[in-house]
Design a protein around this motif. Structure first.
Motif, PDB file in Angstrom:
ATOM      1  N   LEU A  26       6.723   9.695   2.021  1.00  0.00           N
ATOM      2  CA  LEU A  26       6.193   8.543   2.574  1.00  0.00           C
ATOM      3  C   LEU A  26       5.134   9.529   3.065  1.00  0.00           C
ATOM      4  CD1 LEU A  26       8.794   7.991   5.657  1.00  0.00           C
ATOM      5  CD2 LEU A  26       8.250   6.456   3.959  1.00  0.00           C
ATOM      6  N   THR A  27       3.965   8.275   3.502  1.00  0.00           N
ATOM      7  CA  THR A  27       2.053   8.391   4.004  1.00  0.00           C
ATOM      8  C   THR A  27       2.046   7.224   4.639  1.00  0.00           C
ATOM      9  OG1 THR A  27       1.419   7.299   1.901  1.00  0.00           O
ATOM     10  CG2 THR A  27       1.925   9.433   1.722  1.00  0.00           C
ATOM     11  N   GLY A  28       1.344   7.819   5.198  1.00  0.00           N
ATOM     12  CA  GLY A  28       0.777   7.079   6.718  1.00  0.00           C
ATOM     13  C   GLY A  28       0.187   8.138   7.957  1.00  0.00           C
ATOM     14  N   THR A  29      -0.163   7.118   8.459  1.00  0.00           N
ATOM     15  CA  THR A  29      -1.430   7.667   9.596  1.00  0.00           C
ATOM     16  C   THR A  29      -0.839   7.272  11.015  1.00  0.00           C
ATOM     17  OG1 THR A  29      -2.806   5.963  10.317  1.00  0.00           O
ATOM     18  CG2 THR A  29      -3.771   7.591   8.477  1.00  0.00           C
ATOM     19  N   ALA A  30      -0.482   8.136  12.705  1.00  0.00           N
ATOM     20  CA  ALA A  30      -0.100   7.546  13.302  1.00  0.00           C
ATOM     21  C   ALA A  30      -1.301   6.651  14.656  1.00  0.00           C
ATOM     22  CB  ALA A  30      -0.435   9.201  13.934  1.00  0.00           C
ATOM     23  N   HIS A  31      -2.332   6.364  13.889  1.00  0.00           N
ATOM     24  CA  HIS A  31      -3.419   5.651  14.308  1.00  0.00           C
ATOM     25  C   HIS A  31      -3.318   4.296  13.447  1.00  0.00           C
ATOM     26  CE1 HIS A  31      -3.093   8.471  17.395  1.00  0.00           C
ATOM     27  NE2 HIS A  31      -3.592   9.296  16.891  1.00  0.00           N
ATOM     28  N   ALA A  32      -3.114   3.034  14.298  1.00  0.00           N
ATOM     29  CA  ALA A  32      -2.967   1.405  13.365  1.00  0.00           C
ATOM     30  C   ALA A  32      -4.581   1.517  13.402  1.00  0.00           C
ATOM     31  CB  ALA A  32      -1.990   0.920  13.786  1.00  0.00           C
ATOM     32  N   GLN A  33      -5.243   0.323  11.990  1.00  0.00           N
ATOM     33  CA  GLN A  33      -6.254  -0.417  12.745  1.00  0.00           C
ATOM     34  C   GLN A  33      -6.110  -1.665  12.426  1.00  0.00           C
ATOM     35  OE1 GLN A  33      -9.545   1.527  10.588  1.00  0.00           O
ATOM     36  NE2 GLN A  33      -9.479   2.878  12.221  1.00  0.00           N
ATOM     37  N   SER A  34      -6.900  -2.750  12.338  1.00  0.00           N
ATOM     38  CA  SER A  34      -6.421  -3.802  12.457  1.00  0.00           C
ATOM     39  C   SER A  34      -6.660  -4.647  11.193  1.00  0.00           C
ATOM     40  CB  SER A  34      -7.374  -4.979  13.132  1.00  0.00           C
ATOM     41  OG  SER A  34      -9.239  -4.699  12.681  1.00  0.00           O
ATOM     42  N   SER A  35      -7.428  -3.393   9.713  1.00  0.00           N
ATOM     43  CA  SER A  35      -7.122  -3.778   8.841  1.00  0.00           C
ATOM     44  C   SER A  35      -6.020  -2.810   7.618  1.00  0.00           C
ATOM     45  CB  SER A  35      -8.484  -2.420   8.174  1.00  0.00           C
ATOM     46  OG  SER A  35      -8.566  -1.670   8.386  1.00  0.00           O
ATOM     47  N   ASP A  36      -5.836  -1.812   8.875  1.00  0.00           N
ATOM     48  CA  ASP A  36      -4.397  -1.192   7.521  1.00  0.00           C
ATOM     49  C   ASP A  36      -2.927  -2.199   8.054  1.00  0.00           C
ATOM     50  OD1 ASP A  36      -5.783   1.042   8.110  1.00  0.00           O
ATOM     51  OD2 ASP A  36      -5.097   1.290  10.383  1.00  0.00           O
ATOM     52  N   PRO A  37      -2.121  -1.820   6.023  1.00  0.00           N
ATOM     53  CA  PRO A  37      -0.788  -2.943   6.794  1.00  0.00           C
ATOM     54  C   PRO A  37      -0.400  -2.302   7.300  1.00  0.00           C
ATOM     55  CG  PRO A  37      -1.351  -1.705   4.507  1.00  0.00           C
ATOM     56  CD  PRO A  37      -2.619  -1.304   5.240  1.00  0.00           C
ATOM     57  N   VAL A  38       0.660  -3.189   7.739  1.00  0.00           N
ATOM     58  CA  VAL A  38       2.114  -2.762   8.980  1.00  0.00           C
ATOM     59  C   VAL A  38       3.004  -2.080   7.544  1.00  0.00           C
ATOM     60  CG1 VAL A  38       3.469  -3.590  10.062  1.00  0.00           C
ATOM     61  CG2 VAL A  38       1.590  -4.687  10.463  1.00  0.00           C
ATOM     62  N   VAL A  39       3.353  -0.879   7.855  1.00  0.00           N
ATOM     63  CA  VAL A  39       4.519  -0.416   6.855  1.00  0.00           C
ATOM     64  C   VAL A  39       5.448  -0.886   7.395  1.00  0.00           C
ATOM     65  CG1 VAL A  39       5.202   1.647   6.141  1.00  0.00           C
ATOM     66  CG2 VAL A  39       2.712   1.337   6.354  1.00  0.00           C
ATOM     67  N   VAL A  40       6.049  -1.629   6.991  1.00  0.00           N
ATOM     68  CA  VAL A  40       7.057  -2.180   7.370  1.00  0.00           C
ATOM     69  C   VAL A  40       8.639  -1.525   6.223  1.00  0.00           C
ATOM     70  CG1 VAL A  40       9.240  -4.154   7.419  1.00  0.00           C
ATOM     71  CG2 VAL A  40       6.676  -4.645   7.662  1.00  0.00           C
ATOM     72  N   SER A  41       9.598  -0.904   6.924  1.00  0.00           N
ATOM     73  CA  SER A  41      11.232  -0.362   6.521  1.00  0.00           C
ATOM     74  C   SER A  41      12.200  -0.865   7.114  1.00  0.00           C
ATOM     75  CB  SER A  41      10.699   0.893   6.221  1.00  0.00           C
ATOM     76  OG  SER A  41      11.803   1.996   6.420  1.00  0.00           O
ATOM     77  N   SER A  42      13.430  -0.375   6.707  1.00  0.00           N
ATOM     78  CA  SER A  42      14.859  -0.742   7.091  1.00  0.00           C
ATOM     79  C   SER A  42      15.378  -0.102   6.813  1.00  0.00           C
ATOM     80  CB  SER A  42      15.113  -2.004   5.995  1.00  0.00           C
ATOM     81  OG  SER A  42      15.367  -1.978   4.847  1.00  0.00           O
ATOM     82  N   LYS A  43      16.744  -0.012   7.085  1.00  0.00           N
ATOM     83  CA  LYS A  43      17.945   0.987   6.804  1.00  0.00           C
ATOM     84  C   LYS A  43      18.398   0.403   4.942  1.00  0.00           C
ATOM     85  CE  LYS A  43      19.345   1.246  11.263  1.00  0.00           C
ATOM     86  NZ  LYS A  43      20.088   1.464  12.992  1.00  0.00           N
ATOM     87  N   ILE A  44      19.120   0.961   4.457  1.00  0.00           N
ATOM     88  CA  ILE A  44      19.154   1.090   3.524  1.00  0.00           C
ATOM     89  C   ILE A  44      20.463  -0.051   3.199  1.00  0.00           C
ATOM     90  CG2 ILE A  44      21.374   2.884   2.864  1.00  0.00           C
ATOM     91  CD1 ILE A  44      19.730   3.749   0.690  1.00  0.00           C
ATOM     92  N   ASP A  45      21.163  -1.022   3.922  1.00  0.00           N
ATOM     93  CA  ASP A  45      22.204  -1.376   4.002  1.00  0.00           C
ATOM     94  C   ASP A  45      22.192  -3.074   3.799  1.00  0.00           C
ATOM     95  OD1 ASP A  45      21.585  -1.909   6.596  1.00  0.00           O
ATOM     96  OD2 ASP A  45      23.233  -1.658   7.177  1.00  0.00           O
ATOM     97  N   THR A  46      22.716  -3.711   3.300  1.00  0.00           N
ATOM     98  CA  THR A  46      22.393  -5.108   3.342  1.00  0.00           C
ATOM     99  C   THR A  46      21.732  -5.886   4.059  1.00  0.00           C
ATOM    100  OG1 THR A  46      24.572  -5.560   1.165  1.00  0.00           O
ATOM    101  CG2 THR A  46      23.915  -7.327   2.113  1.00  0.00           C
ATOM    102  N   GLU A  47      22.333  -5.191   5.244  1.00  0.00           N
ATOM    103  CA  GLU A  47      21.815  -6.655   6.884  1.00  0.00           C
ATOM    104  C   GLU A  47      20.202  -5.573   6.410  1.00  0.00           C
ATOM    105  OE1 GLU A  47      24.364  -7.691   9.660  1.00  0.00           O
ATOM    106  OE2 GLU A  47      22.692  -6.626  11.383  1.00  0.00           O
ATOM    107  N   GLY A  48      20.256  -4.512   6.571  1.00  0.00           N
ATOM    108  CA  GLY A  48      18.844  -3.540   6.643  1.00  0.00           C
ATOM    109  C   GLY A  48      18.073  -4.720   5.365  1.00  0.00           C
ATOM    110  N   ALA A  49      18.336  -4.765   4.562  1.00  0.00           N
ATOM    111  CA  ALA A  49      17.351  -5.473   3.672  1.00  0.00           C
ATOM    112  C   ALA A  49      16.456  -6.841   4.034  1.00  0.00           C
ATOM    113  CB  ALA A  49      18.082  -5.499   1.957  1.00  0.00           C
TER     114      ALA A  49
END
Length: 304
Positions: A17-40
């Protein structure tokens, strides 16, 4: 919901993974989930709902098990993912606390505890993805069985019942023994079909196909195969099992950068009752649709 990966695999996933600890309004929101069907499904609902509101996102769905996504959001490598309120029992070493058996208390507890970690729990769905006892729909309707209290009365009257479950469910003090103690019934050995592993697909299939006379199954509350296989969840009216309501979990700095995340996702998650989430999961697990298409169609249906 409860799957695990080794620390080595978790570390490998985080390294990728890559990312930063501080968000700015121009940064995309990195959305994740668990690996099961409901997570998807939940992850796609989050991504598409945010995108429709003009919030840029980055798709990191199906990242791994609970330990992986939890570590990733704590490290600031991802920004947002759907988590379950009941998992707070493990996050905060509170497995013996009764707060997890009450939906409101469970939510308030995880919300308050994770605030110290810079994480914000948004309002959960009403659907509860916890351990459940499910029954063939034809048997339930014929005998007016809606709750586990109804089941206890049915068993006391000599009703025909054979239950497929994993050894863990049968033996764990928090599972079948807890149900039996609370509702006052006791299943004999010939009323049980104990299967190896904890795969609810196998227990549901046994009930649907009436394998060895089975007409009931260990399931999770939002299992996608329930409706397709003609099974219904018997309501746990006494709240024996911990509550596992799905809710968006977001880093505080990201929410500050994009405050509209909260109302946007609340409008979606407030519609996710038990039957709705079962149906969405079934569209993927049973009907073969992609989680992306299922989420898109569902969000379209919510538009006025």
């Amino acid at each position: 919901m409860r799957s695990t990966l080794t620390p080595a695999l978790a570390a490998l996933a985080l390294t990728a993974l890559t990312g930063t600890a501080h968000a700015q309004s121009s940064d995309p929101v990195v959305v994740s989930s668990k690996i099961d069907t409901e997570g998807a499904v939940l992850g796609e609902l989050i991504i598409q709902a945010l995108e429709r509101e003009g919030i840029p996102t980055e798709n990191r769905l199906q990242l791994g098990a609970t330990s992986v996504v939890r570590s990733a959001i704590q490290a600031g490598e991802i920004d947002l993912y759907p988590e379950y309120t009941g998992n707070g029992a493990f996050f905060f070493d509170m497995t013996d606390s009764p707060v997890w058996n009450d939906a409101d208390q469970a939510f308030e507890t995880v919300r308050e505890r994770d605030a110290d970690n810079g994480l914000v729990w948004l309002r959960p769905a009403s659907a509860n993805n916890t351990w459940a006892i499910s029954l063939r729909e034809d048997v339930a309707k014929a005998n007016d069985l809606v709750t586990l209290e109804d089941l206890a009365d049915y068993l006391a009257d000599g009703g025909e019942f054979k239950f497929a479950a994993s050894a863990e469910f049968v033996e764990s003090a928090q599972a079948l023994p807890a149900f039996q103690q609370a509702y006052g019934f006791d299943l004999s050995a010939d009323q049980l079909l104990v299967l190896s592993g904890g795969n609810t697909a196998a227990t549901m299939r046994a009930a649907a196909q009436q394998t060895s006379g089975v007409n009931a199954a260990m399931t999770y509350g939002t299992d996608g195969g329930l409706n397709a296989l003609g099974l219904v969840v018997l309501e746990d009216t006494l709240g024996v099992q911990p509550i596992y309501q799905p809710a968006p979990l977001v880093r505080e700095s990201v929410l500050e950068a994009y405050p509209s995340i909260d109302p946007t996702l609340e409008a979606v998650f407030e519609t996710l009752d038990l039957e709705t989430l079962q149906r969405l999961n079934a569209d993927v697990a049973v009907n073969g649709l992609s989680a992306e298409q299922v989420a898109s169609d569902y969000l379209d249906s919510l538009d006025p």
